[in-house]
Design an enzyme around this catalytic site. Sequence first.
Site, PDB file in Angstrom:
ATOM      1  N   ASP A  53     -36.002 -22.289   2.827  1.00  0.00           N
ATOM      2  CA  ASP A  53     -37.324 -22.236   3.350  1.00  0.00           C
ATOM      3  C   ASP A  53     -38.195 -22.142   1.827  1.00  0.00           C
ATOM      4  O   ASP A  53     -37.841 -21.852   0.920  1.00  0.00           O
ATOM      5  CB  ASP A  53     -37.331 -20.757   3.732  1.00  0.00           C
ATOM      6  CG  ASP A  53     -38.811 -20.554   4.379  1.00  0.00           C
ATOM      7  OD1 ASP A  53     -39.874 -21.128   4.056  1.00  0.00           O
ATOM      8  OD2 ASP A  53     -39.049 -19.483   5.226  1.00  0.00           O
ATOM      9  N   TYR A 176     -53.143 -28.894  12.931  1.00  0.00           N
ATOM     10  CA  TYR A 176     -52.239 -29.436  12.259  1.00  0.00           C
ATOM     11  C   TYR A 176     -52.866 -30.558  11.355  1.00  0.00           C
ATOM     12  O   TYR A 176     -52.677 -30.564   9.904  1.00  0.00           O
ATOM     13  CB  TYR A 176     -51.271 -30.716  13.123  1.00  0.00           C
ATOM     14  CG  TYR A 176     -50.306 -31.567  12.361  1.00  0.00           C
ATOM     15  CD1 TYR A 176     -49.411 -31.087  11.517  1.00  0.00           C
ATOM     16  CD2 TYR A 176     -50.661 -32.824  12.387  1.00  0.00           C
ATOM     17  CE1 TYR A 176     -48.802 -32.138  10.798  1.00  0.00           C
ATOM     18  CE2 TYR A 176     -49.782 -33.918  11.735  1.00  0.00           C
ATOM     19  CZ  TYR A 176     -48.859 -33.332  10.738  1.00  0.00           C
ATOM     20  OH  TYR A 176     -48.216 -34.312  10.296  1.00  0.00           O
TER      21      TYR A 176
END
Length: 363
Positions: A53, A176
């Site tokens: 991550d 986005y």
Amino acid sequence: MMRVLLTGAAGFIGSHIRRALEAREYEVVAIDLMLAAAHGPHAAPPPEVERVDVRDPEALDRCLRGVDAVCHQAAVVGAGVSAQDAPAYASHNDLGTAVLLAAMDRARCGHLVLASSMVVYGEGRYVDGQGAAVEPEPRRREDLDRGVFDHRSPSDAVLDWALVDESAPLRPRSLYAASKLAQEHYAASWATITGSTVTALRYHNVYGDGMPRDTPYSGVAAIFRSALERGEAPRVFEDGCQARDFVHVRDIAAANVAALDRPLSRFTPLNIASGQPITIAEVATVLAAASDGKQPVVTGEYRAGDVRHIVASPERARRELGFTAAVTPERGLIEFAHAPLRPASGTGAPQWRQDTSGSRTSK
């Protein structure tokens, strides 16, 4: 030998970049979180990729040891149709980029190639009949309902599209897009503070082999292809004259390699595009002909938030990076008609929840 950290290495674009770097005999440290929203609920990373991550600073410190440059592709994609998606975009795209930049500073790694997007521009660029730039008003629903799809001047004349270059105003129109612009802002500030270099590659409509099927960010090329495989006619919205630039994923990979090879000054945004505009109806027609499928149907339907035209100028990438796309849209789309696609369908932004300790997480 250059050692490169590649984030998002198991994704559609990241997989192509990884292969391109390995073909150049770069040493690649490949990482990917393998979000279910992107890869499906049970996907495991391929052997060459470690599950990491980018929001984990300790993991990044380990991955960045001896790294010369970072190619940052990891991101949650999709339009972000619900306001509830905003925390996931901010967490993965923006916090993730900020954590990565801080880790790069600790590792004294001073060159970043950032995957950005044409969505940072919002609307494309328009000119009137005399060639003067015009900032169009949003298209009115009543016009769309009666089949008037083009932007109009105050005198009701049709506005023509013009090429968008990197100096165009940045006006994101989706969650986005807002997160991609925030990534650019973080990277630009980091470059100024640290004296590092960032090349932000603003991808236009990417397509090619290994593209996921029918995800919220698949784009019309994959959607049209899926319809043809079902024996259906591709359904083209509006009048089909929407102009775009379709760039093959192999060219995207080549642009990333070029950007790693040639660091530019401080923060440099570049359009990565084919340089050959094509309409949405032409995309559907090429795919239908290549697959011997049904001819597309122009429906006149619309989505109110869609951009009418957006076509890139690739000149700065050619001049400063030495990059020119090798695959024409027509040749690439003919190939794409029969190219293998990813079977897993993602779901857009990951689910966001609050854990029992009060901190917010996504999964």
